[in-house]
Each structure stands twice: as C-alpha cells, then as structure tokens.
Design a protein around this motif. Structure first.
Motif, PDB file in Angstrom:
ATOM      1  N   GLN A  44       0.808  -1.220   0.000  1.00 36.77           N
ATOM      2  CA  GLN A  44       0.000   0.000   0.000  1.00 36.77           C
ATOM      3  C   GLN A  44       0.844   1.275   0.000  1.00 36.77           C
ATOM      4  O   GLN A  44       0.351   2.339  -0.378  1.00 36.77           O
ATOM      5  N   TYR A  47       1.080   2.861  -3.338  1.00 36.41           N
ATOM      6  CA  TYR A  47      -0.105   3.506  -3.900  1.00 36.41           C
ATOM      7  C   TYR A  47      -0.048   5.026  -3.731  1.00 36.41           C
ATOM      8  O   TYR A  47      -0.907   5.735  -4.262  1.00 36.41           O
ATOM      9  N   VAL A 108      -6.727   3.924   1.129  1.00 34.87           N
ATOM     10  CA  VAL A 108      -5.448   3.217   1.109  1.00 34.87           C
ATOM     11  C   VAL A 108      -4.949   2.981   2.523  1.00 34.87           C
ATOM     12  O   VAL A 108      -4.475   1.882   2.865  1.00 34.87           O
ATOM     13  N   ALA A 112      -4.341  -0.594   4.435  1.00 33.26           N
ATOM     14  CA  ALA A 112      -3.008  -0.909   4.957  1.00 33.26           C
ATOM     15  C   ALA A 112      -3.061  -1.229   6.443  1.00 33.26           C
ATOM     16  O   ALA A 112      -2.395  -2.159   6.918  1.00 33.26           O
TER      17      ALA A 112
END
Length: 203
Positions: A44, A47, A108, A112
């Motif tokens: 993550q 991202y 996100v 995570a």
C-alpha cells in the motif's frame, strides 16, 4: 467574515496537513526507520496515498482557497460580472478534487492498517518476508507483533504512520466539505456582503 476570508483560512489549514501526509508516506518507504529492499516494502505504500491523494491533489484546492481573498471585495455583492461568484463556484469544484484525493488516501490507509505490514518472520532457520496478519487481528492483540522480526519496530511504525494518514485525510475531507458549503453561500449570497455600503468599504 467574508466567505473569501474563510476560504483562505481553510487553505492555510490544508497546506500543513498536505505536507505532513507527504512526509508520512515518504517515511513509510523506510519501515522501522531502516532501509529495505524494494520488494520488502508494504504494497500500500506504493499507492502513494499520502503523496498523491492527500499531498499533491490537496495543494490545488489549497491554493485556490488562498487566492479567493485576493479578489476585490467592495462592489462585488450582487455583481456577477466581477467574477466573485464564479470564483466561489469554481472553489467548490476544487474542493471536490480535494475530497477525492483525501478519500483515496483514507481508503489506502484503512486497507493498509487492516492488512498490516510486510515484515520478516522466522521460518525455520531462515527469515521469510510476508504479511503475517489478517483482517486487522493484530490491532487488538499486540502480543502478535513480535512475530515480525525484521525490521525492528515495523508494526508500530506501520500502524502509527498510516493512522496519521487516515486521520489527516479525514480532516482534509471535512475541511473541503466545509468549503463546499462556504462556496455555495458565497456563490448565492455574494462573497463580501458586508462591504457594499460604499466604495470606500464602509458598512
């Protein structure tokens, strides 16, 4: 307070939040404060929720909000030709961009936090890098954290920084949502209705 002045306050608040989010995302590339291989960094992090979502995309609405106060105040009430109402309307669009960016960062970060960090665990006599936690089970059971041998302190590092990103993103969403309301009021009522008493700005 004029809606332009209020928007400027929101813009001033968004900038340090964006900087904090960018820094948190950068720190996540160094789990536990150490350097690891590229493939050992939690997925993550790549991202770029803090860098792109709550960082770069948040700079645009922040700058727009800051610029709203620079327009001439007096004489603008009810006068659409001066562009004040259009400026307030455009701020709503940029606020929506901010909501999207911060929302991306929040999603996100939540994923995570739920999944936990990638870390090195002992597998026999070797260290294997994997995701040892599932569905946030480690959040309420800190006794599971020592399963991550490498890097040292990676679980608390991961949890702390993504939690900051989550909270900062929620605050940014709230501030942008407030500007949507403020922009609507400024668009409908005029930005500086208290400035229309005379050309010298007296009420």
């Amino acid at each position: 307070m004029c809606s332009g002045s209020f928007a400027k306050c929101l813009g001033v608040s968004l900038i340090p939040l964006a900087i904090v989010c960018v820094l948190c995302n950068i720190l996540l590339f160094f789990p536990g404060g150490t350097t690891v291989e590229k493939e050992q960094i939690t997925e993550q992090v790549w991202y770029f929720g803090g860098i792109l979502g709550s960082g770069v995309l948040m700079i645009f609405p922040a700058l727009v909000f800051l610029g709203l106060k620079n327009n001439d105040c007096c004489g603008c009430c009810g006068n659409e030709s001066c562009g004040k109402r259009f400026a307030m309307l455009s701020s709503i669009l940029f606020a929506a961009v901010g909501v999207v960016g911060a929302g991306y960062s929040v999603i996100v970060s939540a994923v995570a936090i739920n999944g936990g960090p990638q870390c090195g665990i002992k597998n026999g006599t070797v260290i294997s890098w994997t995701y040892p936690f599932e569905n946030g089970n480690y959040l309420t059971n800190s006794s599971m954290w020592p399963v991550c041998i490498e890097p040292s302190g990676v679980v608390s590092w991961h949890l702390s920084l993504f939690s900051v990103l989550l909270v900062m993103g929620l605050i940014q969403i709230a501030l942008c949502a407030v500007q949507v309301i403020n922009g609507l009021l400024g668009c409908l009522c005029g930005d500086c209705c208290g400035c229309c008493g005379g050309s010298d700005g007296s009420v």
